[in-house]
Motif scaffolding. Sequence first.
Motif, PDB file in Angstrom:
ATOM      1  N   PHE A 124       0.828  -1.207   0.000  1.00 32.74           N
ATOM      2  CA  PHE A 124       0.000   0.000   0.000  1.00 32.74           C
ATOM      3  C   PHE A 124       0.863   1.259   0.000  1.00 32.74           C
ATOM      4  O   PHE A 124       1.653   1.486   0.909  1.00 32.74           O
ATOM      5  CB  PHE A 124      -0.940   0.004   1.201  1.00 32.74           C
ATOM      6  CG  PHE A 124      -1.915  -1.137   1.194  1.00 32.74           C
ATOM      7  CD1 PHE A 124      -2.930  -1.190   0.253  1.00 32.74           C
ATOM      8  CD2 PHE A 124      -1.807  -2.167   2.107  1.00 32.74           C
ATOM      9  CE1 PHE A 124      -3.826  -2.241   0.232  1.00 32.74           C
ATOM     10  CE2 PHE A 124      -2.692  -3.220   2.104  1.00 32.74           C
ATOM     11  CZ  PHE A 124      -3.702  -3.268   1.152  1.00 32.74           C
ATOM     12  N   SER A 125       0.674   2.083  -1.007  1.00 32.08           N
ATOM     13  CA  SER A 125       1.470   3.301  -1.178  1.00 32.08           C
ATOM     14  C   SER A 125       0.638   4.536  -0.864  1.00 32.08           C
ATOM     15  O   SER A 125      -0.596   4.474  -0.737  1.00 32.08           O
ATOM     16  CB  SER A 125       1.983   3.393  -2.622  1.00 32.08           C
ATOM     17  OG  SER A 125       0.897   3.592  -3.513  1.00 32.08           O
ATOM     18  N   LEU A 175       4.691 -24.907   7.632  1.00 33.19           N
ATOM     19  CA  LEU A 175       5.965 -24.735   8.348  1.00 33.19           C
ATOM     20  C   LEU A 175       5.789 -24.115   9.731  1.00 33.19           C
ATOM     21  O   LEU A 175       6.752 -24.048  10.497  1.00 33.19           O
ATOM     22  CB  LEU A 175       6.911 -23.848   7.533  1.00 33.19           C
ATOM     23  CG  LEU A 175       7.437 -24.409   6.219  1.00 33.19           C
ATOM     24  CD1 LEU A 175       8.212 -23.334   5.453  1.00 33.19           C
ATOM     25  CD2 LEU A 175       8.320 -25.631   6.457  1.00 33.19           C
ATOM     26  N   GLY A 176       4.598 -23.621  10.033  1.00 27.63           N
ATOM     27  CA  GLY A 176       4.403 -22.906  11.289  1.00 27.63           C
ATOM     28  C   GLY A 176       5.011 -21.521  11.283  1.00 27.63           C
ATOM     29  O   GLY A 176       5.444 -21.016  12.324  1.00 27.63           O
ATOM     30  N   VAL A 177       5.039 -20.900  10.104  1.00 29.26           N
ATOM     31  CA  VAL A 177       5.603 -19.559   9.931  1.00 29.26           C
ATOM     32  C   VAL A 177       4.475 -18.551   9.752  1.00 29.26           C
ATOM     33  O   VAL A 177       3.492 -18.835   9.053  1.00 29.26           O
ATOM     34  CB  VAL A 177       6.540 -19.510   8.703  1.00 29.26           C
ATOM     35  CG1 VAL A 177       7.003 -18.079   8.414  1.00 29.26           C
ATOM     36  CG2 VAL A 177       7.738 -20.425   8.913  1.00 29.26           C
ATOM     37  N   VAL A 178       4.615 -17.391  10.370  1.00 31.38           N
ATOM     38  CA  VAL A 178       3.681 -16.286  10.170  1.00 31.38           C
ATOM     39  C   VAL A 178       4.303 -15.285   9.206  1.00 31.38           C
ATOM     40  O   VAL A 178       5.426 -14.818   9.422  1.00 31.38           O
ATOM     41  CB  VAL A 178       3.350 -15.590  11.499  1.00 31.38           C
ATOM     42  CG1 VAL A 178       2.527 -14.321  11.259  1.00 31.38           C
ATOM     43  CG2 VAL A 178       2.597 -16.536  12.421  1.00 31.38           C
ATOM     44  N   LEU A 179       3.582 -14.973   8.130  1.00 34.28           N
ATOM     45  CA  LEU A 179       3.983 -13.902   7.222  1.00 34.28           C
ATOM     46  C   LEU A 179       3.454 -12.600   7.812  1.00 34.28           C
ATOM     47  O   LEU A 179       2.243 -12.382   7.879  1.00 34.28           O
ATOM     48  CB  LEU A 179       3.403 -14.131   5.827  1.00 34.28           C
ATOM     49  CG  LEU A 179       3.768 -15.457   5.149  1.00 34.28           C
ATOM     50  CD1 LEU A 179       3.098 -15.549   3.782  1.00 34.28           C
ATOM     51  CD2 LEU A 179       5.272 -15.620   5.017  1.00 34.28           C
ATOM     52  N   ALA A 180       4.350 -11.752   8.284  1.00 33.44           N
ATOM     53  CA  ALA A 180       3.984 -10.507   8.963  1.00 33.44           C
ATOM     54  C   ALA A 180       4.126  -9.357   7.970  1.00 33.44           C
ATOM     55  O   ALA A 180       5.236  -9.051   7.522  1.00 33.44           O
ATOM     56  CB  ALA A 180       4.869 -10.285  10.177  1.00 33.44           C
ATOM     57  N   ILE A 181       3.019  -8.728   7.608  1.00 30.46           N
ATOM     58  CA  ILE A 181       3.001  -7.702   6.562  1.00 30.46           C
ATOM     59  C   ILE A 181       3.314  -6.345   7.190  1.00 30.46           C
ATOM     60  O   ILE A 181       2.531  -5.789   7.958  1.00 30.46           O
ATOM     61  CB  ILE A 181       1.648  -7.672   5.844  1.00 30.46           C
ATOM     62  CG1 ILE A 181       1.302  -9.060   5.300  1.00 30.46           C
ATOM     63  CG2 ILE A 181       1.690  -6.660   4.698  1.00 30.46           C
ATOM     64  CD1 ILE A 181      -0.090  -9.151   4.689  1.00 30.46           C
ATOM     65  N   GLU A 182       4.467  -5.808   6.830  1.00 29.31           N
ATOM     66  CA  GLU A 182       5.006  -4.588   7.433  1.00 29.31           C
ATOM     67  C   GLU A 182       4.590  -3.339   6.654  1.00 29.31           C
ATOM     68  O   GLU A 182       4.691  -3.297   5.425  1.00 29.31           O
ATOM     69  CB  GLU A 182       6.540  -4.676   7.458  1.00 29.31           C
ATOM     70  CG  GLU A 182       7.222  -3.420   7.942  1.00 29.31           C
ATOM     71  CD  GLU A 182       8.736  -3.464   7.752  1.00 29.31           C
ATOM     72  OE1 GLU A 182       9.407  -2.518   8.200  1.00 29.31           O
ATOM     73  OE2 GLU A 182       9.242  -4.423   7.136  1.00 29.31           O
ATOM     74  N   ASN A 183       4.148  -2.315   7.386  1.00 27.84           N
ATOM     75  CA  ASN A 183       3.838  -1.027   6.754  1.00 27.84           C
ATOM     76  C   ASN A 183       5.103  -0.378   6.196  1.00 27.84           C
ATOM     77  O   ASN A 183       6.143  -0.352   6.848  1.00 27.84           O
ATOM     78  CB  ASN A 183       3.162  -0.092   7.752  1.00 27.84           C
ATOM     79  CG  ASN A 183       4.007   0.168   8.995  1.00 27.84           C
ATOM     80  OD1 ASN A 183       4.452  -0.757   9.650  1.00 27.84           O
ATOM     81  ND2 ASN A 183       4.233   1.443   9.303  1.00 27.84           N
ATOM     82  N   ILE A 184       4.988   0.145   4.984  1.00 26.00           N
ATOM     83  CA  ILE A 184       6.097   0.872   4.359  1.00 26.00           C
ATOM     84  C   ILE A 184       5.646   2.319   4.114  1.00 26.00           C
ATOM     85  O   ILE A 184       6.076   3.231   4.805  1.00 26.00           O
ATOM     86  CB  ILE A 184       6.540   0.194   3.050  1.00 26.00           C
ATOM     87  CG1 ILE A 184       6.879  -1.286   3.292  1.00 26.00           C
ATOM     88  CG2 ILE A 184       7.768   0.929   2.468  1.00 26.00           C
ATOM     89  CD1 ILE A 184       7.975  -1.542   4.304  1.00 26.00           C
ATOM     90  N   GLU A 185       4.757   2.511   3.146  1.00 27.32           N
ATOM     91  CA  GLU A 185       4.188   3.844   2.908  1.00 27.32           C
ATOM     92  C   GLU A 185       2.772   3.966   3.464  1.00 27.32           C
ATOM     93  O   GLU A 185       2.151   5.024   3.334  1.00 27.32           O
ATOM     94  CB  GLU A 185       4.141   4.144   1.406  1.00 27.32           C
ATOM     95  CG  GLU A 185       5.476   4.270   0.721  1.00 27.32           C
ATOM     96  CD  GLU A 185       5.313   4.647  -0.748  1.00 27.32           C
ATOM     97  OE1 GLU A 185       4.441   5.484  -1.063  1.00 27.32           O
ATOM     98  OE2 GLU A 185       6.048   4.104  -1.579  1.00 27.32           O
ATOM     99  N   ASP A 207      -5.681  -0.814   6.239  1.00 30.78           N
ATOM    100  CA  ASP A 207      -5.561  -1.517   4.958  1.00 30.78           C
ATOM    101  C   ASP A 207      -4.873  -2.867   5.134  1.00 30.78           C
ATOM    102  O   ASP A 207      -5.315  -3.888   4.596  1.00 30.78           O
ATOM    103  CB  ASP A 207      -4.780  -0.664   3.947  1.00 30.78           C
ATOM    104  CG  ASP A 207      -5.601   0.470   3.359  1.00 30.78           C
ATOM    105  OD1 ASP A 207      -6.841   0.392   3.411  1.00 30.78           O
ATOM    106  OD2 ASP A 207      -4.995   1.429   2.843  1.00 30.78           O
ATOM    107  N   ARG A 208      -3.766  -2.884   5.892  1.00 31.80           N
ATOM    108  CA  ARG A 208      -3.036  -4.141   6.077  1.00 31.80           C
ATOM    109  C   ARG A 208      -3.822  -5.119   6.932  1.00 31.80           C
ATOM    110  O   ARG A 208      -3.725  -6.324   6.773  1.00 31.80           O
ATOM    111  CB  ARG A 208      -1.664  -3.883   6.725  1.00 31.80           C
ATOM    112  CG  ARG A 208      -0.639  -3.466   5.736  1.00 31.80           C
ATOM    113  CD  ARG A 208       0.725  -3.173   6.287  1.00 31.80           C
ATOM    114  NE  ARG A 208       0.949  -3.250   7.705  1.00 31.80           N
ATOM    115  CZ  ARG A 208       0.545  -2.330   8.593  1.00 31.80           C
ATOM    116  NH1 ARG A 208      -0.130  -1.272   8.198  1.00 31.80           N
ATOM    117  NH2 ARG A 208       0.828  -2.457   9.873  1.00 31.80           N
ATOM    118  N   VAL A 209      -4.588  -4.577   7.875  1.00 28.21           N
ATOM    119  CA  VAL A 209      -5.408  -5.439   8.722  1.00 28.21           C
ATOM    120  C   VAL A 209      -6.445  -6.165   7.871  1.00 28.21           C
ATOM    121  O   VAL A 209      -6.631  -7.383   7.989  1.00 28.21           O
ATOM    122  CB  VAL A 209      -6.082  -4.613   9.837  1.00 28.21           C
ATOM    123  CG1 VAL A 209      -6.972  -5.499  10.704  1.00 28.21           C
ATOM    124  CG2 VAL A 209      -5.029  -3.915  10.693  1.00 28.21           C
ATOM    125  N   ALA A 210      -7.104  -5.423   6.981  1.00 30.14           N
ATOM    126  CA  ALA A 210      -8.094  -6.046   6.091  1.00 30.14           C
ATOM    127  C   ALA A 210      -7.434  -7.056   5.174  1.00 30.14           C
ATOM    128  O   ALA A 210      -7.981  -8.138   4.907  1.00 30.14           O
ATOM    129  CB  ALA A 210      -8.808  -4.967   5.276  1.00 30.14           C
TER     130      ALA A 210
END
Length: 273
Positions: A111-112, A147-157, A163-166
Amino acid sequence: MLNDLPTIGAALTVPDLETLAPWIIEGQRDVELQDFIAIEMLDGDWNPVVRRALDLLDGHEGRLGIHGPFWGFSIDCPDPEIRAVIQRRLDQGLDICAALGATHMVVHSPFSTWDYNNLDKDETARERQMVNIHLTLNAAVRRAESLGVVLAIENIEDKNPLDRVALARSFNSKAVAVSIDTGHAHYAHGTTGAPPVDYFVRAAGDLLAHVHIQDADGYADRHWPPGEGTINWKSVFRALRESPSNPRLVLELADNSRLREAGDWLIEQGLAR
Protein backbone atom coordinates in the motif's frame (compact mmCIF):
# COMPACT_ATOMS: atom_id res chain seq x y z
CA MET A 1 6.51 -4.90 37.74
CA LEU A 2 9.43 -6.02 35.58
CA ASN A 3 7.72 -9.29 34.66
CA ASP A 4 4.73 -7.35 33.29
CA LEU A 5 6.90 -5.49 30.79
CA PRO A 6 7.39 -6.69 27.21
CA THR A 7 10.76 -8.14 26.33
CA ILE A 8 12.72 -6.15 23.78
CA GLY A 9 14.42 -8.16 21.04
CA ALA A 10 16.60 -7.34 18.08
CA ALA A 11 16.66 -7.41 14.29
CA LEU A 12 20.25 -8.01 13.29
CA THR A 13 22.62 -10.03 11.15
CA VAL A 14 24.54 -13.18 12.00
CA PRO A 15 27.85 -11.25 12.36
CA ASP A 16 26.12 -9.09 14.99
CA LEU A 17 25.33 -12.23 16.97
CA GLU A 18 29.04 -12.76 17.49
CA THR A 19 28.90 -10.06 20.17
CA LEU A 20 25.20 -9.80 21.02
CA ALA A 21 24.21 -13.47 21.38
CA PRO A 22 24.97 -13.55 25.14
CA TRP A 23 22.66 -10.55 25.76
CA ILE A 24 19.95 -12.12 23.63
CA ILE A 25 20.18 -15.55 25.23
CA GLU A 26 20.39 -14.20 28.78
CA GLY A 27 17.16 -12.28 28.29
CA GLN A 28 15.62 -14.88 25.93
CA ARG A 29 14.91 -12.05 23.53
CA ASP A 30 13.12 -12.45 20.22
CA VAL A 31 15.40 -12.34 17.19
CA GLU A 32 14.92 -11.40 13.55
CA LEU A 33 17.77 -12.28 11.22
CA GLN A 34 18.17 -9.85 8.33
CA ASP A 35 21.04 -11.44 6.39
CA PHE A 36 18.61 -13.03 3.94
CA ILE A 37 17.24 -9.88 2.34
CA ALA A 38 20.43 -9.66 0.27
CA ILE A 39 19.96 -10.87 -3.31
CA GLU A 40 23.43 -12.38 -3.42
CA MET A 41 22.60 -14.32 -0.25
CA LEU A 42 19.35 -15.66 -1.68
CA ASP A 43 21.10 -16.82 -4.85
CA GLY A 44 24.19 -18.11 -3.09
CA ASP A 45 24.86 -20.74 -0.46
CA TRP A 46 23.14 -19.50 2.68
CA ASN A 47 23.52 -22.79 4.56
CA PRO A 48 26.78 -21.79 6.34
CA VAL A 49 25.08 -18.60 7.56
CA VAL A 50 22.16 -20.63 8.91
CA ARG A 51 24.50 -23.06 10.65
CA ARG A 52 26.48 -20.24 12.25
CA ALA A 53 23.28 -18.56 13.45
CA LEU A 54 22.08 -21.78 15.06
CA ASP A 55 25.47 -22.30 16.72
CA LEU A 56 25.49 -18.78 18.15
CA LEU A 57 21.89 -19.09 19.33
CA ASP A 58 22.44 -22.37 21.14
CA GLY A 59 20.35 -22.08 24.31
CA HIS A 60 18.07 -19.41 22.82
CA GLU A 61 14.41 -20.00 23.70
CA GLY A 62 12.98 -16.74 22.39
CA ARG A 63 11.13 -16.52 19.10
CA LEU A 64 13.19 -16.54 15.91
CA GLY A 65 12.28 -15.13 12.50
CA ILE A 66 13.70 -13.51 9.42
CA HIS A 67 13.10 -10.46 7.30
CA GLY A 68 11.94 -11.85 3.99
CA PRO A 69 13.03 -10.76 0.52
CA PHE A 70 11.64 -7.45 -0.70
CA TRP A 71 14.12 -5.66 -2.97
CA GLY A 72 12.69 -4.64 -6.34
CA PHE A 73 9.14 -5.93 -6.11
CA SER A 74 5.67 -5.37 -4.68
CA ILE A 75 3.34 -8.20 -3.73
CA ASP A 76 0.44 -6.62 -5.66
CA CYS A 77 2.27 -7.01 -8.99
CA PRO A 78 -0.24 -7.62 -11.83
CA ASP A 79 2.30 -9.13 -14.29
CA PRO A 80 2.25 -12.96 -14.13
CA GLU A 81 5.85 -13.30 -15.33
CA ILE A 82 7.18 -10.91 -12.69
CA ARG A 83 4.88 -12.50 -10.12
CA ALA A 84 6.61 -15.83 -10.73
CA VAL A 85 9.94 -14.23 -9.73
CA ILE A 86 8.38 -12.76 -6.58
CA GLN A 87 6.97 -16.15 -5.66
CA ARG A 88 10.39 -17.73 -6.10
CA ARG A 89 11.94 -15.12 -3.80
CA LEU A 90 9.28 -15.72 -1.15
CA ASP A 91 9.84 -19.45 -1.46
CA GLN A 92 13.57 -18.93 -0.94
CA GLY A 93 12.76 -17.04 2.24
CA LEU A 94 10.59 -19.90 3.44
CA ASP A 95 13.37 -22.37 2.61
CA ILE A 96 15.57 -20.40 5.01
CA CYS A 97 12.82 -20.32 7.66
CA ALA A 98 12.58 -24.10 7.42
CA ALA A 99 16.35 -24.50 7.83
CA LEU A 100 16.44 -22.15 10.83
CA GLY A 101 13.24 -23.28 12.47
CA ALA A 102 12.12 -19.65 12.17
CA THR A 103 8.49 -18.83 12.87
CA HIS A 104 8.01 -15.43 11.26
CA MET A 105 8.96 -13.81 7.97
CA VAL A 106 8.44 -10.11 7.35
CA VAL A 107 6.84 -9.22 4.01
CA HIS A 108 6.51 -5.63 2.80
CA SER A 109 3.10 -4.03 2.40
CA PRO A 110 2.07 -3.01 -1.12
CA PHE A 111 0.00 0.00 0.00
CA SER A 112 1.47 3.30 -1.18
CA THR A 113 0.59 6.93 -0.62
CA TRP A 114 -0.62 6.96 -4.23
CA ASP A 115 -2.97 4.09 -3.38
CA TYR A 116 -4.45 6.03 -0.48
CA ASN A 117 -5.40 8.93 -2.75
CA ASN A 118 -6.38 6.95 -5.84
CA LEU A 119 -7.73 3.46 -5.12
CA ASP A 120 -11.19 4.64 -4.18
CA LYS A 121 -11.79 6.72 -7.30
CA ASP A 122 -12.30 3.43 -9.17
CA GLU A 123 -14.80 1.06 -7.58
CA THR A 124 -12.89 -1.99 -8.85
CA ALA A 125 -9.33 -0.89 -7.99
CA ARG A 126 -9.19 -2.33 -4.48
CA GLU A 127 -10.65 -5.61 -5.64
CA ARG A 128 -8.10 -5.90 -8.45
CA GLN A 129 -5.26 -5.14 -6.06
CA MET A 130 -6.52 -7.75 -3.60
CA VAL A 131 -6.75 -10.36 -6.35
CA ASN A 132 -3.16 -9.62 -7.42
CA ILE A 133 -1.90 -9.92 -3.85
CA HIS A 134 -3.64 -13.26 -3.36
CA LEU A 135 -2.30 -14.56 -6.65
CA THR A 136 1.18 -13.65 -5.44
CA LEU A 137 0.92 -14.89 -1.86
CA ASN A 138 -1.48 -17.85 -1.84
CA ALA A 139 1.20 -20.49 -2.37
CA ALA A 140 3.50 -18.87 0.20
CA VAL A 141 0.65 -18.74 2.72
CA ARG A 142 -0.10 -22.44 2.27
CA ARG A 143 3.56 -23.31 2.71
CA ALA A 144 3.90 -20.99 5.71
CA GLU A 145 0.96 -22.77 7.32
CA SER A 146 2.72 -26.12 6.88
CA LEU A 147 5.97 -24.73 8.35
CA GLY A 148 4.40 -22.91 11.29
CA VAL A 149 5.60 -19.56 9.93
CA VAL A 150 3.68 -16.29 10.17
CA LEU A 151 3.98 -13.90 7.22
CA ALA A 152 3.98 -10.51 8.96
CA ILE A 153 3.00 -7.70 6.56
CA GLU A 154 5.01 -4.59 7.43
CA ASN A 155 3.84 -1.03 6.75
CA ILE A 156 6.10 0.87 4.36
CA GLU A 157 4.19 3.84 2.91
CA ASP A 158 0.84 2.87 4.46
CA LYS A 159 -1.26 5.87 5.38
CA ASN A 160 -4.37 3.97 6.48
CA PRO A 161 -3.35 1.43 9.15
CA LEU A 162 -6.50 -0.58 8.54
CA ASP A 163 -5.56 -1.52 4.96
CA ARG A 164 -3.04 -4.14 6.08
CA VAL A 165 -5.41 -5.44 8.72
CA ALA A 166 -8.09 -6.05 6.09
CA LEU A 167 -5.51 -7.66 3.82
CA ALA A 168 -4.21 -10.00 6.52
CA ARG A 169 -7.74 -10.94 7.54
CA SER A 170 -8.70 -11.68 3.91
CA PHE A 171 -6.48 -14.79 3.93
CA ASN A 172 -8.39 -16.30 6.88
CA SER A 173 -5.14 -17.94 7.95
CA LYS A 174 -3.10 -17.97 11.14
CA ALA A 175 -0.07 -17.75 8.83
CA VAL A 176 -0.80 -14.11 7.87
CA ALA A 177 -0.64 -11.24 10.34
CA VAL A 178 0.37 -7.60 10.68
CA SER A 179 3.76 -6.04 11.37
CA ILE A 180 4.30 -2.41 12.37
CA ASP A 181 7.47 -0.47 11.76
CA THR A 182 7.28 2.44 14.18
CA GLY A 183 9.57 4.67 12.12
CA HIS A 184 7.63 4.03 8.92
CA ALA A 185 4.38 4.85 10.72
CA HIS A 186 5.92 8.03 12.13
CA TYR A 187 7.17 9.03 8.68
CA ALA A 188 3.66 8.54 7.30
CA HIS A 189 2.23 10.54 10.22
CA GLY A 190 4.62 13.45 9.80
CA THR A 191 4.85 13.57 6.02
CA THR A 192 1.58 12.20 4.60
CA GLY A 193 -0.91 12.88 7.40
CA ALA A 194 -1.32 9.32 8.67
CA PRO A 195 -2.37 8.73 12.27
CA PRO A 196 0.33 8.57 14.97
CA VAL A 197 2.13 5.34 15.76
CA ASP A 198 -0.09 4.23 18.65
CA TYR A 199 -3.09 4.32 16.29
CA PHE A 200 -1.30 1.79 14.07
CA VAL A 201 -0.87 -0.48 17.10
CA ARG A 202 -4.52 -0.25 18.09
CA ALA A 203 -5.74 -0.71 14.52
CA ALA A 204 -3.83 -4.00 14.25
CA GLY A 205 -5.67 -5.51 17.21
CA ASP A 206 -5.31 -9.25 17.58
CA LEU A 207 -3.55 -9.50 14.21
CA LEU A 208 -0.44 -7.70 15.46
CA ALA A 209 2.38 -10.25 15.39
CA HIS A 210 5.54 -8.19 15.05
CA VAL A 211 6.93 -4.67 15.58
CA HIS A 212 10.12 -3.05 14.31
CA ILE A 213 11.16 -0.59 17.02
CA GLN A 214 13.00 2.42 15.61
CA ASP A 215 12.85 6.17 16.15
CA ALA A 216 12.53 8.82 13.45
CA ASP A 217 11.70 12.48 12.91
CA GLY A 218 8.51 12.15 10.86
CA TYR A 219 10.35 13.12 7.69
CA ALA A 220 12.48 10.12 6.72
CA ASP A 221 13.12 6.48 7.58
CA ARG A 222 15.85 7.13 10.14
CA HIS A 223 16.20 3.88 12.13
CA TRP A 224 17.55 5.80 15.11
CA PRO A 225 17.65 4.33 18.62
CA PRO A 226 14.50 5.13 20.61
CA GLY A 227 14.79 8.50 22.32
CA GLU A 228 16.70 10.17 19.48
CA GLY A 229 13.67 11.06 17.36
CA THR A 230 10.19 12.39 18.06
CA ILE A 231 8.05 9.28 18.51
CA ASN A 232 5.97 9.34 21.69
CA TRP A 233 7.22 6.04 23.10
CA LYS A 234 5.01 6.13 26.18
CA SER A 235 1.90 6.19 23.99
CA VAL A 236 3.28 3.41 21.77
CA PHE A 237 4.09 1.09 24.67
CA ARG A 238 0.80 1.92 26.38
CA ALA A 239 -0.97 0.72 23.22
CA LEU A 240 1.24 -2.36 23.12
CA ARG A 241 0.39 -3.19 26.75
CA GLU A 242 -3.30 -2.96 25.86
CA SER A 243 -2.90 -5.10 22.74
CA PRO A 244 -4.75 -8.44 22.77
CA SER A 245 -1.79 -10.04 20.96
CA ASN A 246 1.77 -10.81 22.01
CA PRO A 247 3.88 -9.30 19.21
CA ARG A 248 7.61 -9.76 18.79
CA LEU A 249 9.23 -6.40 19.55
CA VAL A 250 12.57 -6.13 17.79
CA LEU A 251 14.85 -3.12 17.60
CA GLU A 252 15.71 -2.36 13.96
CA LEU A 253 18.48 0.23 13.80
CA ALA A 254 20.68 1.70 11.10
CA ASP A 255 23.66 1.07 13.38
CA ASN A 256 23.52 -2.37 14.97
CA SER A 257 26.44 -1.55 17.25
CA ARG A 258 23.89 0.50 19.22
CA LEU A 259 21.32 -2.27 19.73
CA ARG A 260 22.32 -2.96 23.32
CA GLU A 261 22.35 0.78 24.09
CA ALA A 262 18.88 1.16 22.57
CA GLY A 263 17.56 -1.77 24.55
CA ASP A 264 19.01 -0.34 27.75
CA TRP A 265 17.30 3.01 27.08
CA LEU A 266 13.88 1.35 26.81
CA ILE A 267 14.59 -0.61 29.99
CA GLU A 268 15.67 2.55 31.84
CA GLN A 269 12.46 4.28 30.72
CA GLY A 270 10.45 1.48 32.31
CA LEU A 271 8.95 0.52 28.95
CA ALA A 272 10.48 -2.92 28.42
CA ARG A 273 12.73 -5.48 29.97
